[in-house]
Design a protein around this motif. Structure first.
Motif, mmCIF file in Angstrom:
data_model
loop_
_atom_site.group_PDB
_atom_site.id
_atom_site.type_symbol
_atom_site.label_atom_id
_atom_site.label_comp_id
_atom_site.label_asym_id
_atom_site.label_seq_id
_atom_site.Cartn_x
_atom_site.Cartn_y
_atom_site.Cartn_z
ATOM 1 N N ASP A 1 0.825 -1.212 0.000
ATOM 2 C CA ASP A 1 0.000 0.000 0.000
ATOM 3 C C ASP A 1 0.862 1.266 0.000
ATOM 4 N N SER B 1 -10.986 5.562 1.613
ATOM 5 C CA SER B 1 -10.357 5.761 2.915
ATOM 6 C C SER B 1 -10.909 7.048 3.528
ATOM 7 N N ASN B 2 -11.069 7.070 4.824
ATOM 8 C CA ASN B 2 -11.381 8.299 5.580
ATOM 9 C C ASN B 2 -12.619 9.034 5.056
ATOM 10 N N SER C 1 -2.530 2.578 10.466
ATOM 11 C CA SER C 1 -1.964 2.808 11.806
ATOM 12 C C SER C 1 -2.472 1.761 12.804
ATOM 13 N N ASN D 1 0.411 4.602 15.358
ATOM 14 C CA ASN D 1 1.705 5.293 15.221
ATOM 15 C C ASN D 1 2.796 4.682 16.103
ATOM 16 N N LYS E 1 7.092 -0.174 22.862
ATOM 17 C CA LYS E 1 8.181 0.714 23.298
ATOM 18 C C LYS E 1 7.674 1.933 24.084
ATOM 19 N N SER F 1 12.411 6.717 17.994
ATOM 20 C CA SER F 1 11.177 6.939 17.223
ATOM 21 C C SER F 1 11.326 8.171 16.343
ATOM 22 N N ALA F 2 11.047 8.013 15.048
ATOM 23 C CA ALA F 2 10.980 9.182 14.162
ATOM 24 C C ALA F 2 9.570 9.756 14.196
ATOM 25 N N ARG F 3 8.569 8.909 14.411
ATOM 26 C CA ARG F 3 7.164 9.300 14.344
ATOM 27 C C ARG F 3 6.771 10.212 15.499
ATOM 28 N N ARG G 1 9.518 1.182 10.155
ATOM 29 C CA ARG G 1 10.609 2.087 9.765
ATOM 30 C C ARG G 1 11.920 1.317 9.702
ATOM 31 N N SER H 1 9.055 -8.149 13.897
ATOM 32 C CA SER H 1 8.343 -8.366 15.158
ATOM 33 C C SER H 1 6.832 -8.231 14.945
ATOM 34 N N ASN H 2 6.411 -7.415 13.993
ATOM 35 C CA ASN H 2 4.963 -7.271 13.756
ATOM 36 C C ASN H 2 4.360 -8.501 13.071
HETATM 37 N N1 LIG Z 1 -5.355 6.091 4.596
HETATM 38 C C1 LIG Z 1 -4.748 6.843 5.472
HETATM 39 O O1 LIG Z 1 -5.156 7.977 5.755
HETATM 40 C C2 LIG Z 1 -3.507 6.338 6.141
HETATM 41 C C3 LIG Z 1 -2.975 7.001 7.259
HETATM 42 C C4 LIG Z 1 -1.842 6.458 7.864
HETATM 43 C C5 LIG Z 1 -1.272 5.272 7.367
HETATM 44 N N2 LIG Z 1 -1.812 4.661 6.267
HETATM 45 C C6 LIG Z 1 -1.266 3.383 5.739
HETATM 46 O O2 LIG Z 1 -1.104 2.473 6.810
HETATM 47 C C7 LIG Z 1 0.246 2.033 6.881
HETATM 48 C C8 LIG Z 1 0.610 1.766 8.320
HETATM 49 O O3 LIG Z 1 0.383 2.928 9.110
HETATM 50 P P1 LIG Z 1 1.427 3.366 10.212
HETATM 51 O O4 LIG Z 1 2.790 3.443 9.626
HETATM 52 O O5 LIG Z 1 0.872 4.573 10.872
HETATM 53 O O6 LIG Z 1 1.341 2.067 11.181
HETATM 54 P P2 LIG Z 1 1.699 1.897 12.735
HETATM 55 O O7 LIG Z 1 2.098 0.477 12.892
HETATM 56 O O8 LIG Z 1 0.597 2.395 13.583
HETATM 57 O O9 LIG Z 1 2.964 2.835 12.961
HETATM 58 C C9 LIG Z 1 4.182 2.511 12.365
HETATM 59 C C10 LIG Z 1 5.310 3.159 13.137
HETATM 60 O O10 LIG Z 1 5.307 2.675 14.480
HETATM 61 C C11 LIG Z 1 6.631 2.343 14.880
HETATM 62 N N3 LIG Z 1 6.690 0.878 14.965
HETATM 63 C C12 LIG Z 1 5.952 -0.016 14.237
HETATM 64 N N4 LIG Z 1 6.238 -1.274 14.606
HETATM 65 C C13 LIG Z 1 7.156 -1.195 15.588
HETATM 66 C C14 LIG Z 1 7.831 -2.168 16.365
HETATM 67 N N5 LIG Z 1 7.610 -3.475 16.205
HETATM 68 N N6 LIG Z 1 8.713 -1.746 17.302
HETATM 69 C C15 LIG Z 1 8.925 -0.423 17.485
HETATM 70 N N7 LIG Z 1 8.325 0.555 16.767
HETATM 71 C C16 LIG Z 1 7.432 0.167 15.824
HETATM 72 C C17 LIG Z 1 7.535 2.920 13.795
HETATM 73 O O11 LIG Z 1 7.690 4.329 14.049
HETATM 74 P P3 LIG Z 1 8.920 4.971 14.872
HETATM 75 O O12 LIG Z 1 9.992 3.927 14.961
HETATM 76 O O13 LIG Z 1 9.295 6.163 14.089
HETATM 77 O O14 LIG Z 1 8.321 5.275 16.210
HETATM 78 C C18 LIG Z 1 6.672 2.788 12.562
HETATM 79 O O15 LIG Z 1 7.063 3.649 11.512
HETATM 80 C C19 LIG Z 1 1.034 3.171 6.190
HETATM 81 O O16 LIG Z 1 2.291 2.736 5.694
HETATM 82 C C20 LIG Z 1 0.096 3.535 5.080
HETATM 83 O O17 LIG Z 1 0.230 2.606 4.002
HETATM 84 C C21 LIG Z 1 -2.917 5.170 5.671
#
Ligand SMILES: NC(=O)c1ccc[n+]([C@@H]2O[C@H](COP(=O)([O-])OP(=O)(O)OC[C@H]3O[C@@H](n4cnc5c(N)ncnc54)[C@H](OP(=O)(O)O)[C@@H]3O)[C@@H](O)[C@H]2O)c1
Length: 360
Positions: free
Chosen positions: A56, A161-162, A216, A220, A226, A236-238, A289, A296-297
């Motif tokens: 995606d 979406s949304n 998400s 996030n 963590k 964390s970059a997020r 990231r 791990s996920n």
């Molecule tokens: N339609 C929409 O409006 C919309 C909005 C958002 C996302 N999306 C889609 O959904 C996908 C996933 O969303 P998301 O990236 O927000 O998912 P998320 O899993 O909620 O957040 C991902 C972030 O969490 C941290 N993380 C994830 N797994 C980890 C782990 N095992 N250990 C430690 N840190 C971990 C990392 O950030 P840090 O290391 O920087 O903390 C990673 O970049 C996106 O890539 C995109 O395709 C769509």
């Protein structure tokens, strides 16, 4: 369960992995919280090697770099593009000063798709998402334009979406009645820390056989394990963009950690397993990231929550839903079923009826 144990996405013949891979983190361009090209390619390679096939992205992610990273990777490996279910999105305007550069009008969808196909180096998308609702465009214009693109072979399936539930239902029903391409999936914010989708969009999706693909899914990263109450998160970059969990979020995070301890796994795996087990077809989009995040996920596919675990998580994260959802619980069953059980829903008798012998 594994990435190569595929599911059909909604009412369609499209077979996808039980977890999609999100490419929002691909690229380090300003505005993102992602990783460089080498790490992005490692994440993608790991996902594909494990049997993953559902990727995606969006025109807007890292200013188009996410799509280019995917396009370069696929173009360099003959035959691979055809094995991947490639999804992207339109809506966000990448042309400052041009009101038709984004949104969901006919011309802007066609132009946005052409740009995405160019960056992705392909002649079609398997799934094209409307990223957000364009309240300035009639929904039938959007649906007809998308149907034309399906007929032209440039996209295969469509999803929203949304978008508010009433608009989604209107669009889907219009498409079904007119013989246009209907929606097969909704990309929605959904996690143990974001459950309000359960009020309107999730019941619509179940009723119409439309799949949910939660974005998400770890809120996030808050549910990754963590984030701990009172402790500083260092890697964390997020967090620079989204801050941290609230005190109420930490109550849920702690309930998830307790289940993870019980099962000897990570909070990330528990959170993703909980989502996967929701009613209907639910295909979370994994965010990572680093390659280690992805690994791990993916453990979320290996564990099965017990009923007791699911109940504990459901209760700890129960959402406050908007009206009229609060009108549809036990009290409504009492008022309509009068002490009987219907479709597995049991009810009591309205007490004033029992207290009175008078029937008018
Ligand atoms: N339609 C929409 O409006 C919309 C909005 C958002 C996302 N999306 C889609 O959904 C996908 C996933 O969303 P998301 O990236 O927000 O998912 P998320 O899993 O909620 O957040 C991902 C972030 O969490 C941290 N993380 C994830 N797994 C980890 C782990 N095992 N250990 C430690 N840190 C971990 C990392 O950030 P840090 O290391 O920087 O903390 C990673 O970049 C996106 O890539 C995109 O395709 C769509």
């Amino acid at each position: 369960m594994a990435l190569d144990h595929y599911v059909t996405l909604g009412r369609s013949g499209l077979r996808v992995s039980p977890f999609a891979l999100g490419a929002m983190t691909f690229g380090t361009d300003p505005g993102g919280a992602g990783c460089d090209v080498a790490e992005s390619e490692k994440i993608l390679a790991t996902y594909l090697e494990r049997g993953g096939n559902f990727v995606d992205t969006a025109n807007f992610y890292t200013n188009g770099h996410s799509e280019k990273i995917l396009g370069d990777y696929l173009a360099a490996r003959p035959g691979l593009r055809d094995r991947v279910v490639l999804a992207s999105k339109f809506f966000f305007n990448m042309f400052p000063g041009d009101p038709n550069g984004g949104g969901a009008g006919r011309g802007s969808i066609i132009a946005q798709l052409d740009e995405s196909l160019r960056r992705l180096q392909t002649d079609h998308l398997d799934l094209y998402w409307m990223h957000n609702w364009d309240r300035h465009t009639p929904i039938e214009e959007t649906m007809r334009a998308l149907d034309d693109l399906v007929r032209a072979g440039k996209i295969r399936y469509i999803g929203f979406s949304n978008t508010p539930a009433w608009v989604t239902a209107q669009a889907h029903t219009t498409a079904v009645l007119k013989g246009w391409t209907p929606l097969i999936a909704l990309q929605v914010e959904y996690s143990l820390l974001a459950r309000t989708v359960e009020g309107e969009l999730a019941p619509f999706a179940r009723d119409q056989g439309v799949a949910l693909t939660p974005w998400s899914p770890l809120k996030n990263g808050f549910l990754s394990g963590k984030y701990r109450r009172g402790a500083q998160v260092t890697d964390s970059a997020r967090s620079a963009y989204v801050g941290g969990p609230t005190e109420a979020d930490y109550d849920v995070i702690e309930a998830v950690a307790a289940v993870a301890d019980d099962l000897g796994t990570t909070p990330a795996a528990v959170s993703l397993a909980w989502l996967r087990a929701r009613e209907g077809t639910v295909v979370p989009i994994i965010g990572a990231r680093r390659v280690t995040h992805l690994e791990s996920n993916l453990a979320g596919l290996e564990i099965t929550l017990t009923d007791a675990h699911r109940r504990a998580l459901d209760e700890a994260s129960a959402p406050d839903l908007n009206y009229p959802a609060p009108m549809h619980g036990a009290q409504q069953a009492m008022l309509q079923f009068a002490g009987t059980t219907v479709d597995g829903v049991s009810s009591e008798v309205y007490p004033p009826l029992l207290a009175s012998n008078v029937r008018y």
